[in-house]
Design a protein around this motif. Structure first.
Motif, short mmCIF file in Angstrom:
data_model
loop_
_atom_site.label_atom_id
_atom_site.label_comp_id
_atom_site.label_asym_id
_atom_site.label_seq_id
_atom_site.Cartn_x
_atom_site.Cartn_y
_atom_site.Cartn_z
N GLN A 47 66.64 49.37 6.32
CA GLN A 47 65.78 48.38 6.47
C GLN A 47 65.90 48.16 8.08
O GLN A 47 67.50 48.34 8.75
N GLN A 58 57.65 54.78 6.59
CA GLN A 58 59.13 55.09 6.72
C GLN A 58 58.34 55.75 8.61
O GLN A 58 59.40 55.00 9.06
N LYS A 91 58.74 52.10 10.02
CA LYS A 91 59.29 51.39 10.37
C LYS A 91 60.02 52.29 11.81
O LYS A 91 60.89 51.64 12.46
#
Length: 123
Positions: A55, A105, A108
């Protein structure tokens, strides 16, 4: 499931992308002034290598004035470009149902590549 996603990610470009960040980190660390940015490249390389299960969170207690200055320099010297590359790959992967986890992803990674000095990685 994270292991399977990371292995697929690694085979289909994650290793090459992480290698690019590592090489960039070494080049930046050659100069004394570039060491803070080189360390951020190594942080990005670790996340790019195994993105599933990690995260990206804002730093606790705020980032500070120096982090703001470093983020601005990062954006002007290539951070915006890397964030846009992650955005383009996220859009490409989001076209298919199978690619949606990989698109997430990349989004992120886009957040981390925009402001690396004000973000932490949690496993």
């Amino acid at each position: 499931m994270n292991l399977l996603g990371n292995l697929i990610w690694l085979v289909f470009g994650g290793l090459i992308a992480a290698l690019g960040y590592v090489i960039g980190g070494f080049v930046l660390c050659i100069t004394i002034i570039g060491i803070p940015w080189g360390i951020q490249c190594f942080k990005l390389a670790a996340v790019v290598l195994w993105p599933f299960g990690k995260q990206i969170v804002p730093k606790q207690g705020g980032a500070g004035c120096l982090s703001l200055l470093f983020n601005i320099i990062w954006l002007l010297c290539g951070g915006l470009y890397t964030a846009l590359v992650h955005l383009v790959f996220a859009a490409i992967f989001a076209i298919t149902i199978i690619g949606i986890p990989f698109a997430r992803q990349h989004l992120k990674l886009m957040e981390l590549s925009l402001l690396p000095f004000s973000r932490d990685v949690i496993s």
